[in-house]
Design a protein around this motif. Structure first.
Motif, short mmCIF file in Angstrom:
data_model
loop_
_atom_site.label_atom_id
_atom_site.label_comp_id
_atom_site.label_asym_id
_atom_site.label_seq_id
_atom_site.Cartn_x
_atom_site.Cartn_y
_atom_site.Cartn_z
N ILE A 47 0.87 -1.32 -0.23
CA ILE A 47 0.17 -0.01 -0.09
C ILE A 47 0.94 1.07 0.05
N PHE B 39 -10.12 3.27 0.01
CA PHE B 39 -10.06 2.56 -1.32
C PHE B 39 -10.90 3.50 -2.19
N MET C 218 -7.91 -5.01 -1.05
CA MET C 218 -7.33 -5.29 -2.14
C MET C 218 -6.92 -6.54 -2.18
N GLN C 219 -6.74 -7.64 -1.28
CA GLN C 219 -6.77 -8.99 -1.42
C GLN C 219 -7.93 -9.56 -1.89
N LYS D 278 -9.97 -8.09 -3.91
CA LYS D 278 -10.33 -7.78 -5.46
C LYS D 278 -9.02 -8.29 -6.25
N TYR E 267 -5.74 -6.94 -6.10
CA TYR E 267 -4.82 -5.83 -6.40
C TYR E 267 -3.68 -5.91 -5.55
N GLN E 268 -2.64 -5.86 -6.37
CA GLN E 268 -1.18 -5.89 -5.86
C GLN E 268 -0.76 -4.59 -5.25
N CYS E 269 -1.01 -3.50 -5.79
CA CYS E 269 -0.52 -2.16 -5.53
C CYS E 269 -1.77 -1.20 -5.79
N LEU E 270 -1.49 -0.06 -5.17
CA LEU E 270 -2.58 1.16 -5.37
C LEU E 270 -2.45 1.54 -6.88
N ASP F 232 -2.88 -0.20 -9.31
CA ASP F 232 -3.79 -1.34 -9.76
C ASP F 232 -4.98 -0.39 -9.96
N PHE F 233 -5.37 0.38 -9.18
CA PHE F 233 -6.92 0.89 -9.17
C PHE F 233 -6.90 2.39 -8.95
#
Ligand code: DHB
Length: 308
Positions: free
Chosen positions: A2, A255, A290-291, A293, A295-298, A300-301
């Protein structure tokens, strides 16, 4: 992961305090520094120390808060001293500047930039609580004049703390002004919704003493307005970074701010109510979302809000 960046400065978490909360005393600033916050910002400072408005001047409500603090602070030299001794390898330090005049702002900004440290000035264009002082962010000509003078005087990058806007034409006028200034690198959206009024039905009274009970509104009430400001300036000012502020009480709102384009987020009301343990909780809740969804890092979205 994050982590995020504001300019070239890394933050381990995107979440930190909103100016005004837990940042007036060095003991409070140190508590945020030692917490799981990703950065810290100091209380808006003026040239000289101020006691602020008469108490009571902050009240919590079921859906948020109302405040009319009136810029109580130790005067800029106190925060200058903190910034001079700060360990910048730990986490970024933002300094909120809220002079009562343009000349005061120029004087303070000059003192901070002469430290030659990597502090990040956040020029407050939006304090609603000093009687007789309009919010600069709502006077476009005055704001442009102030930013022209500030930009000419600044050798280092800086940001501005904005009031909420509510009209598309105002977003466009404000964005056009901000886009003139290259070293204006970040926009913090939003300050409180100014001059709300909360009424207690039983006692038939206001909750705070200054200004017949009028004060800045924060908390759940302001989330949709905050997200609108974050996303609109993210679209209109593609060369600026956006720092989101308003209505964050859980990882879900962190988020949402990032989805709307925020590179980092600040928490005011909920931090006042919960204390610095808040940052640990928000980081965990953001990771869990994030997990879920994948997503690995910010990145990503960030800014990837879908429209219909
Ligand atoms: C105060 C409130 C604000 O919203 C702000 O931006 C600066 C100062 C205050 O009342 O102290």
């Amino acid at each position: 992961d994050i982590s995020t960046h504001i300019l070239d400065q890394r933050m381990r978490s995107p979440v930190y305090n909103a100016s005004g909360v837990m940042c007036r005393e060095t003991t409070e600033l140190e508590a945020v520094r030692h917490s799981d916050a990703g950065a810290l910002v100091s209380k808006s400072c003026t040239l000289e120390a101020r006691d602020g408005n008469p108490e009571p001047r902050y009240a919590a409500t079921p859906f948020g808060s109302i405040n009319s603090m009136g810029l109580p602070n130790h005067g800029y030299r106190y925060y200058l001293d903190y910034a001079a001794h700060y360990d910048y390898t730990d986490k970024p330090l933002f300094i909120s500047i809220s002079g009562l005049s343009l000349a005061d702002n120029l004087h303070m900004l000059d003192a901070f930039q002469r430290l030659k440290r990597p502090l990040l000035p956040e020029v407050n264009l939006s304090c609603p609580n000093v009687p007789g002082k309009p919010q600069l962010g709502y006077s476009f000509d005055d704001m442009a004049t102030a930013l022209t003078a500030i930009h000419a005087a600044m050798d280092i990058p800086f940001g501005v703390k904005l009031p909420p806007y509510f009209d598309i034409s105002h977003f466009e006028m404000a964005a056009e002004i901000f886009n003139r200034f290259e070293r204006l690198k970040f926009l913090t959206c939003i300050n409180s919704i100014g001059n709300g009024l909360v009424v207690d039905t039983d006692s038939e009274t206001v909750l705070i003493k200054p200004k017949n009970g009028l004060g800045g509104i924060g908390g759940d009430y302001v989330l949709p307005t905050a997200l609108a400001n974050v996303n609109t300036f993210y679209r209109l000012c593609p060369d600026k970074q956006i720092i989101g502020c308003g209505g964050i009480g859980a990882g879900e709102q962190v988020f949402q701010h990032i989805l709307c384009g925020a590179s980092a987020v600040q928490v005011g009301t909920r931090l006042w109510e919960e204390g610095a343990g808040l940052f640990t909780r928000l980081n965990q809740e953001l990771v869990a979302i994030m997990q879920r969804k994948g997503y690995q890092c910010l990145a990503d979205f960030r800014g990837k809000l879908c429209t219909l």
